[in-house]
Design a protein around this motif. Structure first.
Motif, short mmCIF file in Angstrom:
data_model
loop_
_atom_site.label_atom_id
_atom_site.label_comp_id
_atom_site.label_asym_id
_atom_site.label_seq_id
_atom_site.Cartn_x
_atom_site.Cartn_y
_atom_site.Cartn_z
N GLY A 77 0.84 -1.20 0.00
CA GLY A 77 0.00 0.00 0.00
C GLY A 77 0.87 1.25 0.00
N PRO A 78 0.23 2.43 0.09
CA PRO A 78 0.97 3.68 -0.04
C PRO A 78 2.16 3.80 0.92
CG PRO A 78 -1.40 4.10 0.02
CD PRO A 78 -1.22 2.65 0.31
N VAL A 79 3.27 4.28 0.37
CA VAL A 79 4.47 4.47 1.20
C VAL A 79 4.26 5.70 2.09
CG1 VAL A 79 6.92 5.10 1.14
CG2 VAL A 79 6.05 3.30 -0.37
N GLU A 80 4.38 5.47 3.39
CA GLU A 80 4.15 6.56 4.35
C GLU A 80 5.44 7.18 4.84
OE1 GLU A 80 1.91 3.48 6.53
OE2 GLU A 80 0.33 4.97 6.73
N ARG A 81 6.53 6.39 4.72
CA ARG A 81 7.82 6.90 5.21
C ARG A 81 8.92 6.46 4.25
NH1 ARG A 81 8.72 3.73 9.74
NH2 ARG A 81 7.87 5.14 11.31
N LEU A 82 9.77 7.41 3.88
CA LEU A 82 10.95 7.09 3.06
C LEU A 82 12.19 7.34 3.92
CD1 LEU A 82 12.60 6.72 0.33
CD2 LEU A 82 12.45 9.20 0.14
N VAL A 83 13.04 6.32 4.05
CA VAL A 83 14.34 6.53 4.69
C VAL A 83 15.38 6.50 3.58
CG1 VAL A 83 16.01 5.75 6.40
CG2 VAL A 83 13.56 5.42 6.83
N ALA A 84 15.81 7.69 3.15
CA ALA A 84 16.78 7.80 2.05
C ALA A 84 18.18 7.69 2.65
CB ALA A 84 16.58 9.12 1.32
N ASN A 85 18.64 6.45 2.67
CA ASN A 85 19.92 6.15 3.33
C ASN A 85 21.03 5.84 2.33
OD1 ASN A 85 21.72 4.71 5.51
ND2 ASN A 85 21.28 3.13 3.98
N ALA A 86 20.68 5.36 1.13
CA ALA A 86 21.72 4.96 0.17
C ALA A 86 22.66 6.13 -0.05
CB ALA A 86 21.07 4.54 -1.15
N GLY A 87 23.92 5.88 0.11
CA GLY A 87 24.89 6.97 -0.06
C GLY A 87 26.28 6.47 0.25
N GLY A 123 2.28 11.28 -3.82
CA GLY A 123 1.32 10.51 -3.02
C GLY A 123 1.20 11.07 -1.61
N MET A 124 2.33 11.42 -1.02
CA MET A 124 2.31 11.96 0.35
C MET A 124 1.55 13.29 0.39
SD MET A 124 6.14 11.17 1.80
CE MET A 124 6.67 9.48 2.16
N LEU A 125 1.78 14.11 -0.61
CA LEU A 125 1.10 15.42 -0.64
C LEU A 125 -0.40 15.23 -0.86
CD1 LEU A 125 3.68 17.55 -2.64
CD2 LEU A 125 3.01 17.85 -0.25
N ALA A 126 -0.75 14.29 -1.72
CA ALA A 126 -2.18 14.04 -1.98
C ALA A 126 -2.87 13.54 -0.71
CB ALA A 126 -2.33 13.02 -3.11
N ARG A 127 -2.16 12.72 0.06
CA ARG A 127 -2.74 12.16 1.30
C ARG A 127 -2.56 13.12 2.48
NH1 ARG A 127 -0.05 7.82 -1.04
NH2 ARG A 127 1.73 8.06 0.35
N ARG A 128 -1.79 14.16 2.26
CA ARG A 128 -1.43 15.12 3.32
C ARG A 128 -0.82 14.41 4.53
NH1 ARG A 128 -2.81 20.15 2.36
NH2 ARG A 128 -2.51 20.77 4.53
N ALA A 129 0.02 13.41 4.24
CA ALA A 129 0.68 12.65 5.32
C ALA A 129 1.92 11.97 4.77
CB ALA A 129 -0.27 11.60 5.89
N GLY A 130 3.00 12.08 5.51
CA GLY A 130 4.21 11.39 5.08
C GLY A 130 5.40 11.84 5.90
N ARG A 171 1.73 21.02 5.18
CA ARG A 171 1.24 20.12 4.12
C ARG A 171 1.17 18.67 4.58
NH1 ARG A 171 2.38 22.33 -1.08
NH2 ARG A 171 1.00 20.65 -1.81
N GLY A 172 1.50 18.40 5.86
CA GLY A 172 1.36 17.05 6.42
C GLY A 172 2.58 16.15 6.22
N VAL A 173 3.63 16.68 5.61
CA VAL A 173 4.81 15.85 5.36
C VAL A 173 5.99 16.39 6.18
CG1 VAL A 173 6.41 14.94 3.61
CG2 VAL A 173 4.01 15.36 3.01
N ASP A 174 6.53 15.54 7.06
CA ASP A 174 7.66 15.94 7.90
C ASP A 174 8.98 15.54 7.25
OD1 ASP A 174 6.03 16.96 9.94
OD2 ASP A 174 5.75 14.96 10.78
N VAL A 175 10.05 16.24 7.63
CA VAL A 175 11.38 15.93 7.10
C VAL A 175 12.36 15.81 8.27
CG1 VAL A 175 13.28 16.67 5.60
CG2 VAL A 175 10.91 17.24 4.99
N THR A 176 13.07 14.68 8.32
CA THR A 176 14.06 14.45 9.38
C THR A 176 15.44 14.28 8.73
OG1 THR A 176 12.48 13.37 10.87
CG2 THR A 176 14.81 12.82 11.18
#
Ligand SMILES: NC(=O)c1ccc[n+]([C@@H]2O[C@H](COP(=O)([O-])OP(=O)(O)OC[C@H]3O[C@@H](n4cnc5c(N)ncnc54)[C@H](OP(=O)(O)O)[C@@H]3O)[C@@H](O)[C@H]2O)c1
Length: 255
Positions: A77-87, A123-130, A171-176
């Motif tokens: 189902g919809p991805v709610e959290r992305l952990v962008a770790n590749a680097g 998707g996150m913006l459309a759902r206002r959550a992420g 907009r419901g999307v947090d950034v860490t």
């Protein structure tokens, strides 16, 4: 239960973090290029009662990122959290300086993360959550010897994430932004014990910061203190203290 993508899940920090998330109940899509390592991790997670999907994906390739997202969302189902770790990155040496090395480092650590943002953000913006989580580095804070490309890339990544956080406000999307100092990801790591942190300790801290949706989390304390002190030093003194402390190029093998 938060549907999560972890990039760079085949080894090191990403592997440990993905395993922790999945074993506590979050469905986790494991993205990286080395599929056999992802399959082994997915099997380990399944044996522990968690849910994980191994997806081969080079994050520098837009089409692969889009396909990986489709496969992940079909499974969980919809991805709610992305952990962008590749680097990661190779050292930069002035005597063998190549712009293409800088470009490759930016491509992985900045554009690769941006490609993942590009895929999940609509998707996150459309759902206002992420929740967008990036694995940055304390190397982002100031220039470092023999780390020009990597320090530049992580600094760009931190600024990208902070800028998006401003634009995503309301907009419901947090950034860490997670900013580790040196992490010991291999059993025989030569990184100093006082100035580095074990990978399991690092990912336990990362998980707490993710769950608290912190804006920024940096560790270990000794390196954070040294970095904060370094940032306050005048450039001439900072450069004198760090000159000659970089890595040494490996001697070329005979042709
Ligand atoms: N270890 C440290 O001391 C330290 C300190 C601060 C920050 N960090 C950051 O932490 C993150 C993880 O580092 P690590 O130490 O765990 O390194 P690592 O063990 O080398 O892991 C890097 C991961 O990134 C993946 N990766 C590399 N290129 C990729 C690509 N083009 N597409 C998809 N995946 C790719 C690798 O998987 P494949 O090769 O299978 O694709 C691997 O899973 C990096 O962003 C690094 O900059 C590390």
């Amino acid at each position: 239960m938060t549907v999560t993508v972890v990039t760079g899940a085949s080894s090191g920090i990403g592997r440990s973090l993905a395993r922790r998330l999945a074993l506590r109940g979050d469905p986790v899509a494991l993205w990286a290029r080395r599929k056999p390592l992802l399959d082994a991790l997915a099997a380990e997670i399944a044996a522990g009662g968690g849910r994980a999907l191994a997806v081969a994906c080079d994050v520098t390739e837009a089409a692969q990122v889009a396909a990986a997202l489709r496969a992940s969302e079909a499974a969980f189902g919809p991805v709610e959290r992305l952990v962008a770790n590749a680097g990661g990155g190779e050292p930069t040496f002035v005597d063998a300086f190549r712009a293409d090395d800088v470009r490759a480092c930016l491509d992985l650590n900045v554009v690769g993360v941006a490609r993942c943002f590009e895929a999940v953000l609509p998707g996150m913006l459309a759902r206002r959550a992420g929740h967008l989580v990036v694995v940055g580095s304390l190397a982002a804070v100031r220039g470092l010897p023999s780390a020009g490309a990597y320090a530049a890339a992580k600094a760009a990544l931190h600024q990208l994430a902070e800028s998006l956080r401003i634009d995503l406000r309301g907009r419901g999307v947090d950034v860490t932004v997670l900013a580790p100092g040196p992490v010991r990801t291999k059993p025989k790591s030569k990184k100093g014990r006082g100035t580095s942190i074990d990978v399991e300790d690092a990912t336990a801290r990362m998980l707490r910061a993710i769950d608290a949706r912190r804006r920024y989390a940096a560790f270990p304390a000794l390196v954070v203190a040294a970095t904060t002190f370094g940032r306050l030093l005048p450039a001439a003194l900072y450069e004198r203290l760090l000159a000659g402390r970089g890595r040494t190029p490996k001697p070329r093998s005979a042709p």
